[in-house]
Design an enzyme around this catalytic site. Structure first.
Site, PDB file in Angstrom:
ATOM      1  N   HIS A   1      40.069 -47.407   3.045  1.00  0.00           N
ATOM      2  CA  HIS A   1      38.670 -47.819   3.238  1.00  0.00           C
ATOM      3  C   HIS A   1      37.772 -47.070   2.257  1.00  0.00           C
ATOM      4  O   HIS A   1      36.870 -47.658   1.650  1.00  0.00           O
ATOM      5  CB  HIS A   1      38.216 -47.513   4.672  1.00  0.00           C
TER       6      HIS A   1
ATOM      7  N   HIS B   1      45.531 -45.519   5.996  1.00  0.00           N
ATOM      8  CA  HIS B   1      44.642 -46.602   6.412  1.00  0.00           C
ATOM      9  C   HIS B   1      43.181 -46.209   6.182  1.00  0.00           C
ATOM     10  O   HIS B   1      42.406 -46.969   5.578  1.00  0.00           O
ATOM     11  CB  HIS B   1      44.880 -46.901   7.902  1.00  0.00           C
ATOM     12  N   GLU B   2      42.814 -45.029   6.635  1.00  0.00           N
ATOM     13  CA  GLU B   2      41.427 -44.575   6.473  1.00  0.00           C
ATOM     14  C   GLU B   2      41.094 -44.319   5.011  1.00  0.00           C
ATOM     15  O   GLU B   2      39.998 -44.654   4.542  1.00  0.00           O
ATOM     16  CB  GLU B   2      41.188 -43.307   7.296  1.00  0.00           C
TER      17      GLU B   2
END
Length: 226
Positions: A26, A22-23
């Site tokens: 980004h 998820h990170e």
């Protein structure tokens, strides 16, 4: 002890993958749109070791699991993004924010598709793989939906700031320093206060559970598991 170790092995691995990917997403999308902050820090990578926060990614989930908590939660080191460095800050911020939840949905779809391969795995490992995939499906959908709540600094809050007219986006953006306090209030304090008066004020959790169940059901149908 063996059961506890088994539980850790089928919950922590999917959680680590879900929150670190998820990170990383980004960072990848921010780099694509012109911000090199995460790239220069070596954070544009799907290698979990680049994103693991010792407490948030490992110790906290393990503590919750070992204490038989009704929920499992964790977090990775946030990927730094300089939104002013993006080529079109407002709209690019939306794409950067959506990247994390979109990656979680992609991981959930992958886990659901992979269920079909369990029958080809040796019997001794089939149950372990099935439990990992089941937990990966649930964890990724929960993370995606939770992060899309329209409260900064959650991804949904950043999407709202990027899409709303400036006259509405400005007050939403100003909520960011208080975002976590607002979440704690809605998810913990308000339900506890309501229970003292016999009221069910756990509205946000009820909405999240309903949305999570519906999305999981849809993914299982789309991937041929139902």
């Amino acid at each position: 002890m063996n059961t506890t170790l088994y539980d850790v092995s089928v919950w922590v691995l999917p959680l680590v993958i879900a929150i670190t990917f998820h990170e990383a997403a980004h960072g990848f999308v921010a780099h694509h749109f012109g911000d090199n902050t995460a790239w220069e820090l070596g954070r544009v990578s799907f290698n979990p070791l680049k994103h693991i926060d010792p407490f948030g990614t490992l110790i906290l989930p393990a503590m919750l699991l070992l204490s038989h908590s009704p929920f499992l939660f964790g977090y990775a080191k946030p990927v730094p993004v300089n939104f002013r460095a993006l080529r079109s800050p407002r709209i690019d911020m939306v794409w950067v924010a959506l990247a994390g939840p979109a990656t979680n949905i992609a991981l959930a779809l992958f886990a659901a598709v992979a269920f079909h391969a369990v029958t080809f795995v040796p019997e001794g490992a089939a149950q372990w793989l099935a439990d990992n995939l089941k937990n990966a499906l649930v964890i990724n959908v929960v993370l995606a939906i939770f992060n899309m709540l329209p409260i900064p600094p959650l991804d949904g809050g950043r999407v709202a700031v990027g899409l709303l007219p400036k006259v509405l986006a400005a007050p939403v953006a100003r909520l960011e320093p208080f975002g976590m306090l607002i979440l704690i209030g809605f998810l913990i304090i308000l339900p506890l206060a309501g229970s003292q008066f016999g009221l069910n004020l756990d509205v946000i959790s009820a909405i999240l559970r309903t949305l999570t169940g519906n999305v999981i059901q849809l993914i299982l149908v789309v991937t041929g598991n139902i």
